[in-house]
Design a protein around this motif. Structure first.
Motif, short mmCIF file in Angstrom:
data_model
loop_
_atom_site.label_atom_id
_atom_site.label_comp_id
_atom_site.label_asym_id
_atom_site.label_seq_id
_atom_site.Cartn_x
_atom_site.Cartn_y
_atom_site.Cartn_z
N ARG A 41 -44.31 66.24 -86.00
CA ARG A 41 -44.51 66.22 -84.56
C ARG A 41 -43.17 66.31 -83.86
O ARG A 41 -42.20 65.72 -84.33
N PRO A 42 -43.10 67.01 -82.74
CA PRO A 42 -41.88 66.98 -81.95
C PRO A 42 -41.75 65.63 -81.26
O PRO A 42 -42.55 65.30 -80.39
N LEU A 43 -40.80 64.83 -81.67
CA LEU A 43 -40.71 63.47 -81.17
C LEU A 43 -39.87 63.35 -79.90
O LEU A 43 -40.22 62.62 -78.99
N GLY A 44 -38.78 64.06 -79.85
CA GLY A 44 -37.84 63.86 -78.75
C GLY A 44 -38.40 64.16 -77.39
O GLY A 44 -38.35 63.32 -76.48
N GLU A 45 -38.96 65.35 -77.21
CA GLU A 45 -39.43 65.74 -75.89
C GLU A 45 -40.60 64.87 -75.44
O GLU A 45 -40.66 64.43 -74.30
N ALA A 50 -42.81 60.49 -72.05
CA ALA A 50 -43.52 59.20 -71.96
C ALA A 50 -42.65 58.14 -71.31
O ALA A 50 -43.13 57.37 -70.47
N MET A 51 -41.37 58.10 -71.67
CA MET A 51 -40.46 57.14 -71.05
C MET A 51 -40.34 57.40 -69.55
O MET A 51 -40.31 56.48 -68.74
N ARG A 52 -40.29 58.67 -69.18
CA ARG A 52 -40.16 59.03 -67.77
C ARG A 52 -41.41 58.63 -66.99
O ARG A 52 -41.32 58.11 -65.88
N ARG A 53 -42.59 58.86 -67.58
CA ARG A 53 -43.84 58.47 -66.92
C ARG A 53 -43.90 56.96 -66.74
O ARG A 53 -44.28 56.46 -65.69
N TRP A 55 -41.40 54.87 -66.59
CA TRP A 55 -40.38 54.42 -65.65
C TRP A 55 -40.85 54.61 -64.22
O TRP A 55 -40.60 53.77 -63.36
N ARG A 56 -41.56 55.71 -63.95
CA ARG A 56 -42.02 55.96 -62.58
C ARG A 56 -43.15 55.03 -62.18
O ARG A 56 -43.38 54.80 -61.00
N ARG A 57 -43.89 54.49 -63.13
CA ARG A 57 -45.00 53.59 -62.82
C ARG A 57 -44.53 52.22 -62.37
O ARG A 57 -45.25 51.47 -61.76
N ARG A 58 -43.31 51.86 -62.66
CA ARG A 58 -42.78 50.53 -62.31
C ARG A 58 -42.62 50.35 -60.85
O ARG A 58 -42.47 51.03 -59.99
#
Length: 58
Positions: A41-45, A50-53, A55-58
């Motif tokens: 699986r491509p892990l990085g992208e 997921a981290m960006r999503r 972070w915006r939910r906070r």
């Protein structure tokens, strides 16, 4: 910047041609390094998105 990018591309091409000439396994090594194995699986992208999503939910 375009000239710098062209120079970088030319130097990469020259280095690849030299390796291809003197290392018989270079072509197969290059193919293997660019191949994605079945089940990987491509892990990085995906992790970054997921981290960006999250972070915006906070």
């Amino acid at each position: 910047m375009a000239v710098a990018a062209a120079g970088a591309a030319i130097s990469l091409l020259i280095v690849a041609l030299v390796h291809w000439r003197y290392d018989p396994a270079f072509g197969s090594d290059l193919r293997v390094s660019l191949k994605i194995d079945h089940g990987d699986r491509p892990l990085g992208e995906q992790t970054l998105w997921a981290m960006r999503r999250n972070w915006r939910r906070r």
